[in-house]
Design an enzyme around this catalytic site. Structure first.
Site, PDB file in Angstrom:
ATOM      1  N   CYS A  79       2.163  -3.383   6.427  1.00  0.00           N
ATOM      2  CA  CYS A  79       0.649  -3.619   5.543  1.00  0.00           C
ATOM      3  C   CYS A  79      -0.209  -4.235   6.635  1.00  0.00           C
ATOM      4  CB  CYS A  79       1.143  -4.857   4.314  1.00  0.00           C
ATOM      5  SG  CYS A  79       1.862  -4.349   3.022  1.00  0.00           S
ATOM      6  N   CYS A 160      -1.364  -1.296   1.837  1.00  0.00           N
ATOM      7  CA  CYS A 160      -1.119  -2.350   1.332  1.00  0.00           C
ATOM      8  C   CYS A 160      -1.468  -3.545   2.087  1.00  0.00           C
ATOM      9  CB  CYS A 160       0.567  -2.730   1.049  1.00  0.00           C
ATOM     10  SG  CYS A 160       1.602  -2.509   2.727  1.00  0.00           S
TER      11      CYS A 160
END
Length: 271
Positions: A79, A160
């Site tokens: 992420c 993400c």
């Protein structure tokens, strides 16, 4: 229904010569030098790619034709590293080289393998067409477009944490719903996985200054993000991006202003 005029059907160069050697070679280079922790069967990936394209007409390769190939090369990224871009390719490469924690679609295995290549098959023939392939705009199921559409979809769905979008404020429609970002990647982002969408609008050093966070199509992008529940930020003329442009064009007057501003800030810091 898609209606095409004769001008749109004009052909471009055929399949890139030696495409198998290039694609398989890039695959081995990627899993050996770029990301040696990965374990993929490069020959199998090529076979899946070949099966998707050959024996198909050059306008009849859908994203579904590539599913087996993508199944053979699953990949995830950490992420807070995802960078999306549109009409900012040269600056994007400089930016990712300077800010090394960012990853783009071109940094994935599929992006690395097929970047800047052309390919198409021939209906009823077991090989590639090396003489001519239609342009992307000629048909929706273009073999190159379909692969990048699926790759872009997968990349966006993986995103993400905090993601960054780099857009060109020196053109009209910096955010274009027909671009790969506007038509595929934006819709693939999940507001439950993405914390913030950080938009960076960059203009050419000497202009034109057409769009910004408060003007033009960027406003439309922000409205879409808000309607889908995304949190977002937007920055005009990010300092790092300006410095990167000045490295390429140090004689620009804007670079002198930028340098003076940086020196002034430094003097304030040490006083």
């Amino acid at each position: 229904m898609l209606l095409l005029c004769p001008a749109q059907l004009r052909a471009q160069l055929g399949t890139t010569p030696n495409i198998k050697h290039i694609v398989v070679g890039r695959c081995y280079n990627y899993i050996t030098l770029v990301n040696p922790d990965l374990r993929y069967d490069c020959e199998d990936i090529w076979r899946q790619f070949e099966d998707a394209v050959v024996c198909q007409s050059s306008c009849n390769v859908t994203v579904e034709h590539y599913h087996q190939m993508f199944y053979a090369m699953p990949q995830t990224w950490p992420c807070n590293t995802f960078l999306f871009w549109s009409k900012t390719r040269t600056l994007m490469h400089s930016y990712t080289a300077a800010v090394r924690h960012f990853w783009t679609l071109e940094d994935t295995l599929v992006g690395y393998m097929f970047n800047d290549l052309i390919w198409c098959g021939q209906e009823g023939d077991s090989g590639f067409d090396f003489s001519s392939c239609p342009e992307w705009s000629a048909c929706r199921n273009h073999p190159v477009y379909s692969l990048w559409r699926q790759a872009s979809q997968n990349f966006a769905e993986m995103a993400c944490g905090n993601v960054t979008v780099l857009l060109n404020g020196s053109i009209a429609n910096a955010f274009n719903r027909k671009s790969m970002f506007g038509s595929v990647e934006l819709d693939g982002l999940n507001p439950h996985r993405v914390d913030y969408v950080n938009i960076k609008v960059v203009t050419n050093l000497e202009g034109p200054f057409i769009e910004s966070c408060n003007q033009g199509s960027i406003v439309d992008l922000i409205q879409i993000l808000q309607s889908r529940g995304f949190r977002w930020t937007c920055t005009d003329n990010d300092q790092t991006l300006m410095i990167l442009q000045c490295i390429q064009n140090p004689e620009q007057s804007a670079c002198q202003t930028c340098a003076s501003s940086l020196l002034h800030r430094r003097s304030l810091t040490f006083n």
